[in-house]
Design a protein around this motif. Sequence first.
Motif, mmCIF file in Angstrom:
data_model
loop_
_atom_site.group_PDB
_atom_site.id
_atom_site.type_symbol
_atom_site.label_atom_id
_atom_site.label_comp_id
_atom_site.label_asym_id
_atom_site.label_seq_id
_atom_site.Cartn_x
_atom_site.Cartn_y
_atom_site.Cartn_z
ATOM 1 N N TYR A 195 1.704 -8.183 3.406
ATOM 2 C CA TYR A 195 0.249 -8.232 3.304
ATOM 3 C C TYR A 195 -0.211 -6.840 2.899
ATOM 4 C CZ TYR A 195 -4.654 -8.186 4.612
ATOM 5 O OH TYR A 195 -6.018 -8.049 4.583
ATOM 6 N N VAL A 196 -1.011 -6.714 1.827
ATOM 7 C CA VAL A 196 -1.406 -5.392 1.345
ATOM 8 C C VAL A 196 -2.910 -5.327 1.146
ATOM 9 C CG1 VAL A 196 0.822 -5.028 0.202
ATOM 10 C CG2 VAL A 196 -1.095 -5.949 -1.113
ATOM 11 N N GLU A 197 -3.437 -4.143 1.339
ATOM 12 C CA GLU A 197 -4.819 -3.812 0.994
ATOM 13 C C GLU A 197 -4.805 -2.489 0.245
ATOM 14 O OE1 GLU A 197 -7.227 -3.708 4.476
ATOM 15 O OE2 GLU A 197 -6.889 -5.817 4.990
ATOM 16 N N GLY A 198 -5.584 -2.435 -0.840
ATOM 17 C CA GLY A 198 -5.644 -1.217 -1.637
ATOM 18 C C GLY A 198 -4.529 -1.107 -2.654
ATOM 19 N N ILE A 199 -3.768 -2.170 -2.834
ATOM 20 C CA ILE A 199 -2.685 -2.213 -3.814
ATOM 21 C C ILE A 199 -2.831 -3.507 -4.601
ATOM 22 C CG2 ILE A 199 -0.189 -2.213 -4.206
ATOM 23 C CD1 ILE A 199 0.181 -0.894 -1.514
ATOM 24 N N THR B 275 -2.020 3.731 16.323
ATOM 25 C CA THR B 275 -2.088 2.290 16.124
ATOM 26 C C THR B 275 -1.036 1.767 15.148
ATOM 27 O OG1 THR B 275 -4.462 2.351 16.557
ATOM 28 C CG2 THR B 275 -3.623 0.426 15.374
ATOM 29 N N ALA B 276 -0.855 2.469 14.021
ATOM 30 C CA ALA B 276 0.015 1.972 12.949
ATOM 31 C C ALA B 276 1.483 2.239 13.266
ATOM 32 C CB ALA B 276 -0.371 2.631 11.638
ATOM 33 N N GLY B 277 2.341 1.417 12.681
ATOM 34 C CA GLY B 277 3.775 1.619 12.843
ATOM 35 C C GLY B 277 4.272 2.827 12.090
ATOM 36 N N ALA B 278 3.631 3.155 10.990
ATOM 37 C CA ALA B 278 3.995 4.342 10.213
ATOM 38 C C ALA B 278 2.760 4.809 9.455
ATOM 39 C CB ALA B 278 5.131 4.045 9.244
ATOM 40 N N VAL B 279 2.668 6.122 9.257
ATOM 41 C CA VAL B 279 1.581 6.707 8.473
ATOM 42 C C VAL B 279 2.184 7.627 7.435
ATOM 43 C CG1 VAL B 279 -0.465 8.188 8.518
ATOM 44 C CG2 VAL B 279 -0.076 6.549 10.373
ATOM 45 N N THR B 280 1.743 7.454 6.191
ATOM 46 C CA THR B 280 2.185 8.329 5.113
ATOM 47 C C THR B 280 0.965 8.966 4.471
ATOM 48 O OG1 THR B 280 2.148 6.567 3.432
ATOM 49 C CG2 THR B 280 4.214 6.904 4.642
ATOM 50 N N ALA B 281 1.187 10.080 3.785
ATOM 51 C CA ALA B 281 0.114 10.777 3.071
ATOM 52 C C ALA B 281 0.502 10.908 1.618
ATOM 53 C CB ALA B 281 -0.124 12.164 3.671
ATOM 54 N N ASN B 282 -0.480 10.723 0.745
ATOM 55 C CA ASN B 282 -0.258 10.972 -0.673
ATOM 56 C C ASN B 282 -1.407 11.789 -1.218
ATOM 57 O OD1 ASN B 282 -2.011 9.335 -2.841
ATOM 58 N ND2 ASN B 282 -1.909 8.130 -0.950
ATOM 59 N N TRP B 283 -1.130 12.434 -2.351
ATOM 60 C CA TRP B 283 -2.146 13.232 -3.049
ATOM 61 C C TRP B 283 -2.149 12.839 -4.521
ATOM 62 C CZ3 TRP B 283 1.147 14.964 0.703
ATOM 63 C CH2 TRP B 283 0.549 15.411 1.884
ATOM 64 N N GLY B 284 -2.061 11.547 -4.747
ATOM 65 C CA GLY B 284 -1.974 11.000 -6.093
ATOM 66 C C GLY B 284 -0.617 10.377 -6.310
ATOM 67 N N ALA B 285 -0.512 9.076 -6.063
ATOM 68 C CA ALA B 285 0.746 8.349 -6.259
ATOM 69 C C ALA B 285 0.397 6.906 -6.591
ATOM 70 C CB ALA B 285 1.621 8.414 -5.005
ATOM 71 N N ASN B 286 0.990 6.393 -7.660
ATOM 72 C CA ASN B 286 0.712 5.008 -8.012
ATOM 73 C C ASN B 286 1.467 4.061 -7.081
ATOM 74 O OD1 ASN B 286 3.380 4.620 -9.007
ATOM 75 N ND2 ASN B 286 2.793 5.321 -11.054
ATOM 76 N N PRO B 287 1.159 2.766 -7.098
ATOM 77 C CA PRO B 287 1.806 1.838 -6.164
ATOM 78 C C PRO B 287 3.324 1.815 -6.267
ATOM 79 C CG PRO B 287 -0.144 0.818 -7.111
ATOM 80 C CD PRO B 287 0.065 2.104 -7.850
ATOM 81 N N ASP B 288 3.861 1.891 -7.476
ATOM 82 C CA ASP B 288 5.322 1.896 -7.624
ATOM 83 C C ASP B 288 5.937 3.095 -6.916
ATOM 84 O OD1 ASP B 288 6.117 -0.410 -8.892
ATOM 85 O OD2 ASP B 288 5.724 0.370 -10.898
ATOM 86 N N ALA B 289 5.316 4.272 -7.092
ATOM 87 C CA ALA B 289 5.850 5.468 -6.449
ATOM 88 C C ALA B 289 5.827 5.312 -4.932
ATOM 89 C CB ALA B 289 5.040 6.690 -6.877
ATOM 90 N N LEU B 290 4.724 4.817 -4.395
ATOM 91 C CA LEU B 290 4.615 4.642 -2.950
ATOM 92 C C LEU B 290 5.629 3.620 -2.439
ATOM 93 C CD1 LEU B 290 3.195 5.096 -0.230
ATOM 94 C CD2 LEU B 290 1.615 3.253 -0.886
ATOM 95 N N LEU B 291 5.678 2.451 -3.069
ATOM 96 C CA LEU B 291 6.556 1.383 -2.592
ATOM 97 C C LEU B 291 8.016 1.755 -2.723
ATOM 98 C CD1 LEU B 291 4.439 -1.528 -4.012
ATOM 99 C CD2 LEU B 291 5.032 -1.243 -1.603
ATOM 100 N N ASP B 292 8.339 2.543 -3.735
ATOM 101 C CA ASP B 292 9.725 2.984 -3.893
ATOM 102 C C ASP B 292 10.147 3.859 -2.713
ATOM 103 O OD1 ASP B 292 12.047 2.811 -5.485
ATOM 104 O OD2 ASP B 292 11.682 4.822 -6.274
ATOM 105 N N VAL B 293 9.242 4.726 -2.249
ATOM 106 C CA VAL B 293 9.542 5.566 -1.085
ATOM 107 C C VAL B 293 9.566 4.728 0.187
ATOM 108 C CG1 VAL B 293 8.705 7.470 0.344
ATOM 109 C CG2 VAL B 293 8.676 7.685 -2.151
ATOM 110 N N LEU B 294 8.596 3.830 0.347
ATOM 111 C CA LEU B 294 8.521 3.033 1.571
ATOM 112 C C LEU B 294 9.727 2.120 1.749
ATOM 113 C CD1 LEU B 294 4.748 1.963 1.730
ATOM 114 C CD2 LEU B 294 5.858 3.974 2.720
ATOM 115 N N THR B 295 10.343 1.698 0.634
ATOM 116 C CA THR B 295 11.506 0.810 0.720
ATOM 117 C C THR B 295 12.834 1.558 0.614
ATOM 118 O OG1 THR B 295 11.354 0.375 -1.670
ATOM 119 C CG2 THR B 295 10.235 -1.171 -0.196
#
Length: 598
Positions: free
Chosen positions: A448-452, A534-554
Motif C-alpha cells: 500500500y503506497v501514498e505519494g508514489i 509509530t512507523a516501522g522504519a523512517v528514511t530521509a531523502n533530499w531528492g530521489a525518484n520512486p525507483d531510487a527509493l524502492l531499490d534501497v528499501l528492497t
Amino acid sequence: MTDTTTTIADAATPAASARPWLDASLPVDERVELLLAEMTVEEKAGLFFQTMIVMGEGGELSEGDAAFGIPSNREYVAGRHMNHFNLLGVAPKASDIAAWHNKLQELAASTRLGIPVSISTDPRHSFSDNPGAAMFAGPFSQWPEPLGLAATRDAELVQRFGDIARQEYTAVGIRVALHPQVDLATESRWARQLQTFGEDADLAGELGAAYVRGFQGSAFGPGSVSTMTKHFPGGGPQKDGEDPHFDYGREQVYPGGQFELHLKPFEQIFAAGGRQIMPYYGMPVGTEYEEVGFGFNKGVLTGLLRERFGFDGIVCTDWGLVTDQPIMGTDFAARAWGVEHLTPAERMVKILDAGADQFGGEHDPSLLLGLVRDGRVSEERLDVSARRLLREKFELGLFENPYVDVEAADAIVGSPEFRAAGEAAQRASIAVLSNDGVLPLRRGVKLYVEGIAPEAVAHYGEIVATPDDADAAILRLQAPYEQRGSMFENFFHAGSLDFPDDVVAHVRAVSSVVPTVVDVFLDRPAILGPIVETAGAVTANWGANPDALLDVLTGGSPATGTLPFDVPSSMAAVEASRPDVPFDTADPLFRFGHGLSL
C-alpha cells in the motif's frame, strides 16, 4: 546545425581587423584594456546589470514577459547594452535552449562592439521548483539536492556531478552557475537549507570546493562554467530561521559569537579558484559591521572579501536591492535592509562603494548613467568592475566562440550516462534513520503506497488499495512548514518543524494495520519523534525518484546516506538554540552523520 567554429568576429560588423581585442594571441589583460578603451559610458554601464531573461518558443528570441516586467531580448542587448542574463524557466528540449542562445549571441555580435552574452542560471538538476533558489530539471539529468549530496559525504561524487553539470550547461550556452550555496544550516528552521551542504563547516567547505572544481574544470577557460558562490559571509544564522527576502527575516544574528565559523567554507572555495561571489540579503545585527544588508556592506565586501581574503573576482548582489520591484505580484519588494530610506540612486552608490561589481535582478542602466553624469560615480570606478566583467568573458573564450552545437545539445543534456549517474547519486543519498526490522522489504510483497505513482511500484511489489490488504505500506511525506500569506512566501519553507496532528494520526492509523515505512523529503530537519515512534522504519531523502527509493528499501542498493545536520528532538530545543552555532539543539533525536545500513 550551427557551425561551432563561427566566431563573434565572423558574425559582427565592422570587420574584425578594426577590433584588436579579438586577437587571441594577446594576453587577456591587454585585450581587456583594448576593448575598454573603445567602450562608451553607456556600453560600460550595461555590463553592471545581471537580470532575468526569457527565451521565445522553439528557441526563438523573446519579445519579453509583461507579467514579470521583462523586456524583449533585443531591447536588453541592443537597446540597453546589457550582456549578463539569468535564464528564467525550463524548456522541454535542450536544443531549444541552444538555438535561442545562438540567436541571442548573433544579436550581441551585431552590436557596435560585438560583446558576447554571458548566460547564468540557478540550479537546474534538482527536484525542487523554488524561484530564486532552484528549478525543475527538465531535460537535464536529475540529482539529489545539495543536502542530498552532503548526505553521501563523497567529494569525488560531488565533483563528478559538477563535471556533468558543466558539460550539460555548456552544451546549451550556460556559462555562469549561480551556485553553489555554502551557507551553514545552523538554524533548524531556516528556509534555504536544501541548497546547502548542511550544518558542518568542514564538510560544507570540502564539498563546495569539489563542486567548484567540477564546474570550472582543472583549468579555468573555454570549457568552464564560472561559479558564483553564495551567500557571503554565510547566510545561515537567520533570526528565527526566517528568510531575508522578507522584512520579518532581515536580521542575521550571532548570539554564539560564531561569525568567523560561517566564513570557513568560503576559504575552501577561494582555494579552489571560485570566480564569483554573491552576498546575502540579510543584515548583521550585533557585530562589528554596519547593520545594513551585505550587498551594501563595505566592511564585509571590501574589508573582508577583497582585503582580508584577497578576492579579485566578480561580486554580484542578490536580486532587487535597488529599485524595490515587487516579487511575483506580491506586496514584498524592498530587500534593501538597513537602507530602505535611501533612493535607488543612493543605494546604487552605496553598493558600488561597498565593492560590488553587478546589480543582480536590476535592468535599468540609465540610473547608473545618471550617477556618472552627475559626478556621483566616476568612470574610473566603472572601469574597475568593467575589467573584472570583461576578463571573465575573455577567459571563458566567449569572444573566440560564443556559439554552441544545437544538434549535439539533446544528445549531451540528459544523456543516458548522465541520468544513470544522477540516479546512482539519488540512491547513495537516501538515509535510513530508524528500522525495527521491516527493512529491507521483500520484493513481490503486497504494497500500500501514498505519494508514489502506482506504476512505479510494479517492479517491486503488487499494489493494493488499502492497508488492510497489504504486507507493508510506504508513505512519502514532505517535511512540515507553516503556510504563509502569499504563494511566493510559501516557496520558502519556514516556521514550525512539527508535523500537523492529522499527519501524525494518519501515520499512526496506517502503522497500526500494517508494517509501515515513512520516507520524508527532509528539506529541513523536521521533528521526527512522533513519526519514528509509530512507523516501522523512517528514511530521509533530499531528492530521489520512486525507483531510487524502492531499490534501497528492497535491498537492491545499499543504504549509505547519512544526515547532513542534527535532527532536533523538539521545537522547544530549536527555539532555545543559537542560530549561528552548529549542533546546538539539546538532546537531538538523531545526530549529524547518523544513518543505518540494511
